[in-house]
Write an enzyme that holds these catalytic residues in place. Structure first.
Site, mmCIF file in Angstrom:
data_model
loop_
_atom_site.group_PDB
_atom_site.id
_atom_site.type_symbol
_atom_site.label_atom_id
_atom_site.label_comp_id
_atom_site.label_asym_id
_atom_site.label_seq_id
_atom_site.Cartn_x
_atom_site.Cartn_y
_atom_site.Cartn_z
ATOM 1 N N PRO A 1 0.832 -1.203 0.000
ATOM 2 C CA PRO A 1 0.000 0.000 0.000
ATOM 3 C C PRO A 1 0.866 1.253 0.000
ATOM 4 O O PRO A 1 2.022 1.219 0.444
ATOM 5 C CB PRO A 1 -0.777 -0.115 1.315
ATOM 6 C CG PRO A 1 0.142 -0.905 2.205
ATOM 7 C CD PRO A 1 0.788 -1.914 1.290
ATOM 8 N N HIS A 2 0.314 2.352 -0.504
ATOM 9 C CA HIS A 2 1.029 3.618 -0.378
ATOM 10 C C HIS A 2 0.853 4.088 1.062
ATOM 11 O O HIS A 2 -0.129 4.731 1.425
ATOM 12 C CB HIS A 2 0.495 4.672 -1.346
ATOM 13 C CG HIS A 2 1.261 5.953 -1.239
ATOM 14 N ND1 HIS A 2 2.460 6.152 -1.867
ATOM 15 C CD2 HIS A 2 1.031 7.079 -0.521
ATOM 16 C CE1 HIS A 2 2.927 7.353 -1.563
ATOM 17 N NE2 HIS A 2 2.076 7.927 -0.741
ATOM 18 N N ASP A 3 1.830 3.745 1.888
ATOM 19 C CA ASP A 3 1.782 3.995 3.329
ATOM 20 C C ASP A 3 3.213 4.128 3.812
ATOM 21 O O ASP A 3 3.994 3.181 3.742
ATOM 22 C CB ASP A 3 1.073 2.834 4.032
ATOM 23 C CG ASP A 3 1.180 2.907 5.543
ATOM 24 O OD1 ASP A 3 1.221 4.025 6.085
ATOM 25 O OD2 ASP A 3 1.206 1.830 6.180
#
EC number: 3.2.1.4
Length: 564
Positions: free
Chosen positions: A497-499
């Site tokens: 995820p973009h995290d």
């Protein structure tokens, strides 16, 4: 653009250019299975349908087999394949609802090809997903160490952002005003009042609609306030931060943020200075609504805190009355999330919650005037369109003095929106109950549950609750990817995820329980790549919607139909 949260910095622009290559190198997905179903499973006695791709023109047969003894407990014909417009596929369905299997493990088998996929049936099917998605809010905490375990992996970070926040851009010089705490907003570590309020509002709605069921779930969140149920204790962590955002005059600062988006590092190694942004009327109104609702919900458990929330709500409500203009925050110094939106919906929600908490006649008059101008229930809504939260508070209030004609219009509007949602699911090859694809559309799919639940309570029509399950089915694997969209839950969940927290720590697995934004701008346009924030970011408002949808399925709910 709907759902757009970022004003891209140079780093973001470079990430866009790199996203396609990163998707190939980092997360080349396996070929989607032909059988696409809810990888969490199914509830006994509820609709059980799978979508099947790449079938012959006459469909073919399928079987349901019980794993414990290999017995074939159901055999049926796939439906004739139909074109699915948004994915460009020919799709058939396998409907085994009439089987009504007992709790246990099963598999669906395509007779012609032998392809098979397992699925689980259980009464408590959504207890663990609800726990994990709600505990994810705790794991998002800013300003303190957090830790948790999931599927053999350990996640933790130390205290972070303990100098929030400086007053340079609100006229106070380089002096700190304590604003530590709250939840990180999304894949970045900033904190935005409008989105925080939208998230809390959704979670409060879940508590009001499903509180008894929620209280039966042990959330595995370290206690921070023993007087409160775990669910409300977690929300209070965000409320305590929100209270620091109110200025003495009742206005509310728009956000706490670095000047630019930082790199992919863990939060406790993020040392960029963070500043308060000037006040906005949208933030002030959303804050007012949140605090007025909190005053009601916390009163049975912590009267002192409830009184504090009430006083804060009334102070900001008075400021709004003196400042009726739509006032945007001056964010010219920032290149982070803007969260700009007209404040009319926030003011409506604020009037609803102030009235419901206090009975204030002026708030009721404002609320009814605003509702009369916009009586429909929005099918497509998120942080920038919070009218629905106020509408539901008014519609289901037990206070006297509501306008019967307006109530009837609102009732019809909720039913019409729910009928639109049911029709969308019925006409889609994956029964997706929402027809648009944009930044964060997975959150909107989950958020459909609020309108559907309201329509069910008004009518008793089970079709609305079935459509709520259609949304969860889609998010957990009945989609063209055949994968779950929630980290750590279901089959082939997102791994990248973009995290910043997931990308910046030393653990291979992503932090669990987070709903990613989803396909955008096409149904087939999603990549499981860290750099692809456009489709694979996480955000508190999407998780708030997921928490509501999951809460709706915790226990069988038998509501008497009412048109209060």
């Amino acid at each position: 653009m709907p759902g757009l949260r970022w004003l891209c910095s140079t780093w973001c622009l470079l990430a866009v250019l790199a996203a396609d290559a990163a998707a190939d190198d980092q997360a080349a997905p396996p070929t989607a299975p032909s059988i696409r179903l809810n990888t969490i499973g199914y509830l006994p006695g509820k609709p059980m349908v799978a979508t099947v791709a790449a079938v012959t023109t006459d469909g073919g047969k399928y079987q349901i087999r019980r794993l414990r003894d290999g017995a074939v407990v159901w055999e049926g014909d796939l439906s004739a394949p139909q074109p699915n417009a948004d994915t460009g596929e020919q799709l058939a369905t396998a409907d085994f609802t009439k089987l009504a299997p007992a709790a246990g493990e099963y598999e669906i088998v395509l007779v012609d090809s032998g392809e098979r996929t397992r699925f689980h049936v259980a009464e408590n099917l959504y207890h663990e997903p609800f726990r994990v998605a709600t505990r994810a809010m705790y794991l998002w905490r800013c300003g303190m160490p957090v830790s948790g375990d999931h599927q053999g992996a350990h996640f933790e970070h130390g205290p972070c952002h303990l100098e929030d926040a400086y007053l340079d851009h609100v006229g106070g010089g380089h002096v700190q005003r304590a604003s530590v705490g709250g939840w990180h907003d999304a894949g970045d570590y900033n904190k935005y009042v409008v989105n925080a309020a939208a998230t809390v509002g959704m979670m409060f709605r879940a508590w009001e609609d499903f509180g008894p069921a929620i209280q039966q779930i042990k959330l595995d969140i370290p206690p921070t306030d023993s007087k409160l149920p775990e669910f409300l204790a977690e929300i209070k962590w965000e409320l305590d931060w929100l209270l620091t955002m109110q200025a003495d005059d009742g206005s509310v600062y728009h956000k706490v943020s670095a000047l630019n988006f930082g790199g992919l590092i863990a939060s406790d190694r993020d040392s960029d200075p963070r500043y308060l942004a000037p006040w906005s009327s949208a933030a002030t109104a959303a804050f007012t609504a949140t605090m007025a609702q909190a005053a009601r919900l916390y009163a049975p458990y912590d009267a002192t805190f409830a009184d504090r929330c009430r006083a804060a709500a009334l102070r900001s409500a008075e400021f709004l009355r003196k400042h009726p203009e739509d006032h945007e925050a001056d964010q010219s110094a920032f290149n982070t999330g803007g969260y700009h939106a007209p404040d009319g919906d926030d003011r409506l929600w604020a009037a609803a919650e102030v009235w419901e908490t206090t009975g204030d006649a002026a708030a009721l008059a404002e609320l009814e005037e605003r509702l009369a101008a916009h009586p429909n229930f929005d099918v497509d809504w998120d942080w920038q369109h919070l009218k629905n939260l106020g509408l539901l508070t008014y519609l289901f209030s037990e206070r006297e003095g509501r306008n019967p004609e307006l109530l009837e219009r609102l009732h019809k509007g909720v039913i019409a929106a729910a009928d639109e949602t049911v029709a969308a699911a019925a006409s889609h090859g994956y029964a997706r109950p929402f027809t648009k694809y944009y930044w964060g559309c997975n959150g909107t799919v989950a958020r459909q549950a609020t309108g559907l639940e309201a329509a069910y309570r008004l009518s008793g029509n089970e079709a609305y609750r079935h459509a709520m399950l259609d949304g969860l089915n889609h998010l957990f694997g009945r989609n063209c990817f055949g994968r779950s969209f929630v980290t750590g839950l279901g089959g082939q969940p997102p791994l990248f995820p973009h995290d910043r927290q997931s990308a910046g720590d030393a653990v291979a697995a992503p932090w669990p329980g987070y709903l990613v934004g989803g396909p955008n701008p096409k149904a087939t346009d999603w990549s499981d790549a860290t750099e692809d924030y456009r489709t694979n970011e996480i955000a508190i408002n999407w998780n708030g919607a997921l928490i509501y949808a999951l809460a709706s399925q915790l226990l069988p709910v038998d509501h008497s139909a009412t048109s209060r």
